[in-house]
Design a protein around this motif. Sequence first.
Motif, PDB file in Angstrom:
ATOM      1  N   LYS A 145      -5.705 118.973  15.659  1.00 28.11           N
ATOM      2  CA  LYS A 145      -5.106 119.144  16.986  1.00 28.11           C
ATOM      3  C   LYS A 145      -3.697 118.566  16.963  1.00 28.11           C
ATOM      4  O   LYS A 145      -3.448 117.523  16.357  1.00 28.11           O
ATOM      5  CB  LYS A 145      -5.934 118.422  18.050  1.00 28.11           C
ATOM      6  CG  LYS A 145      -7.413 118.760  18.028  1.00 28.11           C
ATOM      7  CD  LYS A 145      -7.695 120.083  18.666  1.00 28.11           C
ATOM      8  CE  LYS A 145      -9.183 120.268  18.852  1.00 28.11           C
ATOM      9  NZ  LYS A 145      -9.758 121.376  18.223  1.00 28.11           N
ATOM     10  N   ASP A 146      -2.785 119.230  17.627  1.00 28.37           N
ATOM     11  CA  ASP A 146      -1.406 118.759  17.675  1.00 28.37           C
ATOM     12  C   ASP A 146      -1.323 117.371  18.299  1.00 28.37           C
ATOM     13  O   ASP A 146      -2.046 117.053  19.253  1.00 28.37           O
ATOM     14  CB  ASP A 146      -0.541 119.738  18.476  1.00 28.37           C
ATOM     15  CG  ASP A 146      -0.348 121.066  17.761  1.00 28.37           C
ATOM     16  OD1 ASP A 146      -0.855 121.229  16.640  1.00 28.37           O
ATOM     17  OD2 ASP A 146       0.327 121.948  18.332  1.00 28.37           O
TER      18      ASP A 146
ATOM     19  N   LYS B 171       0.337 112.965  17.598  1.00 31.48           N
ATOM     20  CA  LYS B 171       0.693 111.887  16.671  1.00 31.48           C
ATOM     21  C   LYS B 171      -0.501 110.957  16.565  1.00 31.48           C
ATOM     22  O   LYS B 171      -1.070 110.548  17.573  1.00 31.48           O
ATOM     23  CB  LYS B 171       1.917 111.139  17.171  1.00 31.48           C
ATOM     24  CG  LYS B 171       3.164 112.003  17.158  1.00 31.48           C
ATOM     25  CD  LYS B 171       4.371 111.235  17.628  1.00 31.48           C
ATOM     26  CE  LYS B 171       5.592 112.146  17.588  1.00 31.48           C
ATOM     27  NZ  LYS B 171       6.801 111.436  17.995  1.00 31.48           N
TER      28      LYS B 171
ATOM     29  N   GLU C 221       1.831 113.292  12.021  1.00 30.10           N
ATOM     30  CA  GLU C 221       2.135 114.141  13.175  1.00 30.10           C
ATOM     31  C   GLU C 221       1.686 115.556  12.839  1.00 30.10           C
ATOM     32  O   GLU C 221       1.977 116.062  11.748  1.00 30.10           O
ATOM     33  CB  GLU C 221       3.625 114.131  13.501  1.00 30.10           C
ATOM     34  CG  GLU C 221       3.949 114.969  14.731  1.00 30.10           C
ATOM     35  CD  GLU C 221       5.409 114.903  15.150  1.00 30.10           C
ATOM     36  OE1 GLU C 221       5.741 115.548  16.159  1.00 30.10           O
ATOM     37  OE2 GLU C 221       6.217 114.236  14.472  1.00 30.10           O
ATOM     38  N   VAL C 222       0.983 116.164  13.785  1.00 31.03           N
ATOM     39  CA  VAL C 222       0.455 117.513  13.608  1.00 31.03           C
ATOM     40  C   VAL C 222       1.107 118.442  14.632  1.00 31.03           C
ATOM     41  O   VAL C 222       1.178 118.118  15.825  1.00 31.03           O
ATOM     42  CB  VAL C 222      -1.084 117.522  13.801  1.00 31.03           C
ATOM     43  CG1 VAL C 222      -1.636 118.942  13.693  1.00 31.03           C
ATOM     44  CG2 VAL C 222      -1.759 116.606  12.785  1.00 31.03           C
ATOM     45  N   LYS C 223       1.600 119.581  14.150  1.00 26.56           N
ATOM     46  CA  LYS C 223       2.149 120.631  15.016  1.00 26.56           C
ATOM     47  C   LYS C 223       1.584 121.955  14.532  1.00 26.56           C
ATOM     48  O   LYS C 223       1.546 122.212  13.327  1.00 26.56           O
ATOM     49  CB  LYS C 223       3.677 120.680  14.952  1.00 26.56           C
ATOM     50  CG  LYS C 223       4.349 119.554  15.689  1.00 26.56           C
ATOM     51  CD  LYS C 223       5.851 119.743  15.727  1.00 26.56           C
ATOM     52  CE  LYS C 223       6.492 118.565  16.438  1.00 26.56           C
ATOM     53  NZ  LYS C 223       7.939 118.597  16.350  1.00 26.56           N
ATOM     54  N   ASP C 224       1.145 122.762  15.457  1.00 28.35           N
ATOM     55  CA  ASP C 224       0.558 124.063  15.136  1.00 28.35           C
ATOM     56  C   ASP C 224      -0.572 123.944  14.117  1.00 28.35           C
ATOM     57  O   ASP C 224      -0.738 124.783  13.237  1.00 28.35           O
ATOM     58  CB  ASP C 224       1.625 125.044  14.637  1.00 28.35           C
ATOM     59  CG  ASP C 224       2.703 125.310  15.681  1.00 28.35           C
ATOM     60  OD1 ASP C 224       2.360 125.377  16.884  1.00 28.35           O
ATOM     61  OD2 ASP C 224       3.881 125.437  15.296  1.00 28.35           O
ATOM     62  N   GLY C 225      -1.335 122.848  14.224  1.00 30.37           N
ATOM     63  CA  GLY C 225      -2.493 122.637  13.360  1.00 30.37           C
ATOM     64  C   GLY C 225      -2.174 122.166  11.953  1.00 30.37           C
ATOM     65  O   GLY C 225      -3.069 122.037  11.127  1.00 30.37           O
ATOM     66  N   LYS C 226      -0.908 121.895  11.651  1.00 30.16           N
ATOM     67  CA  LYS C 226      -0.488 121.469  10.305  1.00 30.16           C
ATOM     68  C   LYS C 226       0.174 120.098  10.371  1.00 30.16           C
ATOM     69  O   LYS C 226       0.863 119.774  11.338  1.00 30.16           O
ATOM     70  CB  LYS C 226       0.540 122.459   9.716  1.00 30.16           C
ATOM     71  CG  LYS C 226       0.028 123.871   9.570  1.00 30.16           C
ATOM     72  CD  LYS C 226      -0.852 123.993   8.372  1.00 30.16           C
ATOM     73  CE  LYS C 226      -1.243 125.439   8.157  1.00 30.16           C
ATOM     74  NZ  LYS C 226      -2.352 125.584   7.275  1.00 30.16           N
TER      75      LYS C 226
ATOM     76  N   GLN D 273      -5.736 110.441  20.168  1.00 32.39           N
ATOM     77  CA  GLN D 273      -4.526 109.791  19.685  1.00 32.39           C
ATOM     78  C   GLN D 273      -4.556 108.268  19.793  1.00 32.39           C
ATOM     79  O   GLN D 273      -3.533 107.612  19.599  1.00 32.39           O
ATOM     80  CB  GLN D 273      -3.308 110.373  20.403  1.00 32.39           C
ATOM     81  CG  GLN D 273      -3.115 111.840  20.054  1.00 32.39           C
ATOM     82  CD  GLN D 273      -1.876 112.437  20.668  1.00 32.39           C
ATOM     83  OE1 GLN D 273      -0.821 111.821  20.681  1.00 32.39           O
ATOM     84  NE2 GLN D 273      -1.989 113.654  21.179  1.00 32.39           N
TER      85      GLN D 273
END
Length: 154
Positions: free
Chosen positions: A30-31, A33, A53-58, A142
Motif C-alpha cells: 500500500k502506498d 511511508k 516509501e511505497v508509491k503505486d505499489g512499488k 504506517q
Amino acid sequence: MKRNRIISLAAASVLALTMLAGCGNKNALKDGKYKAEYDKEDTRGWKAFTEIEVKDGKIVSANYDYVNKDGKLKSQDAEYNKAMKDKSGTSPAEYSPALGKALVDKQDPSKVDKVTGATHSSDAFKEMAKKLMDEKAKKGDQTTLKLPQTDVKK
C-alpha cells in the motif's frame, strides 16, 4: 447437457479469477511511508532502523541506518566510518545507501545481496525490510514497527 457444462466452466473461470485477484491484493504494498526500528540500542549504543516509501505499489525509496541516543546517524559519524572502512573495507556511509538502492531495484529483501564487510548489517536490513513489508506495508499501517533488539548487553 452441453449447455450445463459451458455454464459450469464459465462459473469456475469467474471464481478462479476472483480468487486470483483477491490473493494478489493481499500481497500488494500500500502506498505510504513505513518505518521499522529496534526497541533499544545494541551493545555499541546504536539502534538500527529502516524506512521505505511505497508509491503505486512499488518501493520508490529505502533507507537503512543506525541512530544513537544523541540522535547522531552512524552513516554520518566520520570517526566510526573511517575506523570501519580501515578494518572491513566498507562503512555505513557506503553500505547503507547501497542496501537501500538494492531494495528499490529488486523490490524483494530476499534478493538483496549482502555487502562484504557488513554482513551483520546486511542481514539486519533484510530482516527489517521483510517484516516491515509483511507486517505494515501490505496492510497500509504506517505506525512504526518495533522489533526486539537481539544484540544487547547481558
